[in-house]
Design a protein around this motif. Structure first.
Motif, PDB file in Angstrom:
ATOM      1  N   PHE A   1       0.801  -1.219   0.000  1.00  0.00           N
ATOM      2  CA  PHE A   1       0.000   0.000   0.000  1.00  0.00           C
ATOM      3  C   PHE A   1       0.836   1.272   0.000  1.00  0.00           C
ATOM      4  O   PHE A   1       0.523   2.224  -0.688  1.00  0.00           O
ATOM      5  CB  PHE A   1      -0.951   0.016   1.193  1.00  0.00           C
ATOM      6  N   PHE A   2       1.903   1.294   0.818  1.00  0.00           N
ATOM      7  CA  PHE A   2       2.660   2.526   0.996  1.00  0.00           C
ATOM      8  C   PHE A   2       3.997   2.534   0.273  1.00  0.00           C
ATOM      9  O   PHE A   2       4.578   3.585   0.057  1.00  0.00           O
ATOM     10  CB  PHE A   2       2.910   2.799   2.476  1.00  0.00           C
TER      11      PHE A   2
ATOM     12  N   PHE B   1      12.061   0.685   0.575  1.00  0.00           N
ATOM     13  CA  PHE B   1      11.842   1.771   1.515  1.00  0.00           C
ATOM     14  C   PHE B   1      12.105   1.353   2.957  1.00  0.00           C
ATOM     15  O   PHE B   1      12.344   2.193   3.822  1.00  0.00           O
ATOM     16  CB  PHE B   1      10.420   2.329   1.386  1.00  0.00           C
ATOM     17  N   LEU B   2      12.086   0.050   3.223  1.00  0.00           N
ATOM     18  CA  LEU B   2      12.305  -0.422   4.590  1.00  0.00           C
ATOM     19  C   LEU B   2      13.736  -0.179   5.062  1.00  0.00           C
ATOM     20  O   LEU B   2      13.974   0.011   6.251  1.00  0.00           O
ATOM     21  CB  LEU B   2      11.966  -1.907   4.700  1.00  0.00           C
ATOM     22  N   THR B   3      14.682  -0.206   4.148  1.00  0.00           N
ATOM     23  CA  THR B   3      16.079  -0.024   4.532  1.00  0.00           C
ATOM     24  C   THR B   3      16.579   1.394   4.293  1.00  0.00           C
ATOM     25  O   THR B   3      17.719   1.700   4.625  1.00  0.00           O
ATOM     26  CB  THR B   3      16.979  -1.010   3.760  1.00  0.00           C
TER      27      THR B   3
ATOM     28  N   ASP C   1       7.025   6.365   7.146  1.00  0.00           N
ATOM     29  CA  ASP C   1       7.177   6.014   8.559  1.00  0.00           C
ATOM     30  C   ASP C   1       6.026   5.135   9.042  1.00  0.00           C
ATOM     31  O   ASP C   1       6.232   4.210   9.831  1.00  0.00           O
ATOM     32  CB  ASP C   1       7.268   7.278   9.414  1.00  0.00           C
ATOM     33  N   ALA C   2       4.831   5.401   8.569  1.00  0.00           N
ATOM     34  CA  ALA C   2       3.685   4.563   8.936  1.00  0.00           C
ATOM     35  C   ALA C   2       3.870   3.139   8.409  1.00  0.00           C
ATOM     36  O   ALA C   2       3.562   2.168   9.106  1.00  0.00           O
ATOM     37  CB  ALA C   2       2.398   5.168   8.391  1.00  0.00           C
ATOM     38  N   ALA C   3       4.384   3.012   7.193  1.00  0.00           N
ATOM     39  CA  ALA C   3       4.612   1.684   6.617  1.00  0.00           C
ATOM     40  C   ALA C   3       5.676   0.921   7.393  1.00  0.00           C
ATOM     41  O   ALA C   3       5.531  -0.276   7.647  1.00  0.00           O
ATOM     42  CB  ALA C   3       5.015   1.808   5.156  1.00  0.00           C
TER      43      ALA C   3
END
Length: 113
Positions: free
Chosen positions: A37-38, A45-47, A56-58
């Motif tokens: 979704f994000f 984007f996680l790293t 940040d929400a994801a």
């Protein structure tokens, strides 16, 4: 690897005749949702250190669902709803699932694929 993780989930339920451990399989569905979704379907984007409201929400939702995957068997064992063996099989299943996600993440970072 993912199939063996799901097989261990089912075995943890079937061997002990108790289907409560299948609650943690629900978390396996929830874990990739923030990426879809994000993050646009990417795990990059996680790293990254980039921030922002949705990023940040994801990251938070991914971490919370991952911790939930570990916490559900622990809580069920503490409440004496599942056996210790089922909890250990659940942990093994979670470890295999995380290894699968990490292999997918590594393969998606390589441009050679």
């Amino acid at each position: 690897m993912f199939s063996s993780s799901i097989l261990l989930q089912i075995l943890a339920c079937a061997i002990y005749g108790n289907w409560w451990p299948m609650l943690s399989a629900l978390m396996y569905v929830v874990v990739p949702m923030p990426c879809m979704f994000f993050g646009g379907g990417s795990t990059q984007f996680l790293t990254s250190r980039d921030g922002g409201g949705w990023i940040d929400a994801a990251k938070f939702l991914t971490g919370a669902s991952t911790v939930g995957s570990l916490a559900i068997p622990i809580i069920l064992r503490h409440a004496h709803m599942i056996e210790t063996g089922a909890m250990l099989i659940e942990f093994t299943s979670f470890f295999i699932f995380i290894c699968t996600v990490m292999c997918f993440h590594r393969a998606s970072l390589d441009d050679d694929w």
